[in-house]
Write a protein that holds these residues in place. Sequence first.
Motif, PDB file in Angstrom:
ATOM      1  N   GLN A 102      33.664  20.028  -8.084  1.00 46.26           N
ATOM      2  CA  GLN A 102      34.433  18.863  -7.646  1.00 46.26           C
ATOM      3  C   GLN A 102      33.462  17.713  -7.354  1.00 46.26           C
ATOM      4  OE1 GLN A 102      37.910  19.001  -7.066  1.00 46.26           O
ATOM      5  NE2 GLN A 102      37.918  16.818  -6.650  1.00 46.26           N
ATOM      6  N   GLY A 103      33.645  16.585  -8.018  1.00 45.57           N
ATOM      7  CA  GLY A 103      32.816  15.409  -7.800  1.00 45.57           C
ATOM      8  C   GLY A 103      31.810  15.142  -8.905  1.00 45.57           C
ATOM      9  N   GLU A 104      31.521  16.136  -9.752  1.00 44.12           N
ATOM     10  CA  GLU A 104      30.551  15.923 -10.828  1.00 44.12           C
ATOM     11  C   GLU A 104      31.016  14.865 -11.817  1.00 44.12           C
ATOM     12  OE1 GLU A 104      28.869  19.219 -12.977  1.00 44.12           O
ATOM     13  OE2 GLU A 104      28.625  20.397 -11.143  1.00 44.12           O
TER      14      GLU A 104
ATOM     15  N   LEU B 260      30.594  15.206   0.798  1.00 43.99           N
ATOM     16  CA  LEU B 260      29.519  15.907   0.098  1.00 43.99           C
ATOM     17  C   LEU B 260      29.130  17.144   0.890  1.00 43.99           C
ATOM     18  CD1 LEU B 260      27.441  15.974  -2.226  1.00 43.99           C
ATOM     19  CD2 LEU B 260      25.922  14.641  -0.747  1.00 43.99           C
ATOM     20  N   THR B 261      29.134  18.289   0.224  1.00 40.89           N
ATOM     21  CA  THR B 261      28.780  19.543   0.885  1.00 40.89           C
ATOM     22  C   THR B 261      28.164  20.496  -0.128  1.00 40.89           C
ATOM     23  OG1 THR B 261      29.599  21.256   2.382  1.00 40.89           O
ATOM     24  CG2 THR B 261      31.027  20.667   0.537  1.00 40.89           C
ATOM     25  N   ALA B 262      27.530  21.534   0.392  1.00 45.45           N
ATOM     26  CA  ALA B 262      26.986  22.601  -0.453  1.00 45.45           C
ATOM     27  C   ALA B 262      28.064  23.667  -0.622  1.00 45.45           C
ATOM     28  CB  ALA B 262      25.739  23.200   0.197  1.00 45.45           C
TER      29      ALA B 262
ATOM     30  N   HIS C  71      37.312  18.905  -1.081  1.00 46.86           N
ATOM     31  CA  HIS C  71      38.689  18.429  -1.252  1.00 46.86           C
ATOM     32  C   HIS C  71      39.549  19.283  -0.334  1.00 46.86           C
ATOM     33  CE1 HIS C  71      42.072  16.553  -3.207  1.00 46.86           C
ATOM     34  NE2 HIS C  71      42.607  17.729  -3.411  1.00 46.86           N
ATOM     35  N   GLY C  72      40.066  18.698   0.719  1.00 46.55           N
ATOM     36  CA  GLY C  72      40.820  19.481   1.692  1.00 46.55           C
ATOM     37  C   GLY C  72      39.876  20.443   2.387  1.00 46.55           C
ATOM     38  N   ARG C  73      40.252  21.687   2.472  1.00 51.14           N
ATOM     39  CA  ARG C  73      39.419  22.689   3.136  1.00 51.14           C
ATOM     40  C   ARG C  73      38.536  23.449   2.159  1.00 51.14           C
ATOM     41  NH1 ARG C  73      43.223  26.243   6.637  1.00 51.14           N
ATOM     42  NH2 ARG C  73      41.328  27.482   6.498  1.00 51.14           N
TER      43      ARG C  73
END
Length: 197
Positions: free
Chosen positions: A15-17, A155-157, A170-172
């Motif tokens: 998600q986000g790429e 942004l997260t790992a 995205h959401g949880r």
Amino acid sequence: MKEPVTEQPVLPPAQGEDEHLSIALANSAIALPGGLTVDLLGTPEQSNQWLTERGLAPVDAGMREMCASQLRSLREQIRSLFASHASGLPAHPTAITAVNDAMTRVPTAPLLQWDDRTGPYRTIPHPTTAMVDHALATLAADAADLLTGPDAARLTACGSTPCNRFLLRHGRRHWCSTRCGDRARAARAYARRSAAH
């Protein structure tokens, strides 16, 4: 450490790429179960293909190892920045310097040169070097925009071990793919069953 795997894994983009090329770059080194890694930029040809697929290089750019190495180096610095951001820790100064250097490396006009016999002239760098510098600047600027823009909070790992990919939450959802989500749920279920016995 095991040898890198050469074939590409069948993983959907995180998600986000699609919105941020810098996330795709950060995710071009993929950790797999069993200590295996896949480096989508492992060779100059793979690096050229990766850039071509994202509209940052022509198919026949003729990428050399030096240029591929620069791309891999920027990837590691962006990964460092993303990891610092995702964990709420200060960024390493060399990572910030590397991103800033990549963004400022691209001249906005042909540069002035001086030939001792013919005098001054203006020129652009070698076409492949200029192409790589432009790609690096584009990727670095995207990382800077991501870290300072509205998507930064998302942004997260990936939350599934051993995955090392980044994503925009995205959401949880904390996983980069269904595969990683399934693996994390299976690990939690196993831990619950083990604790109950």
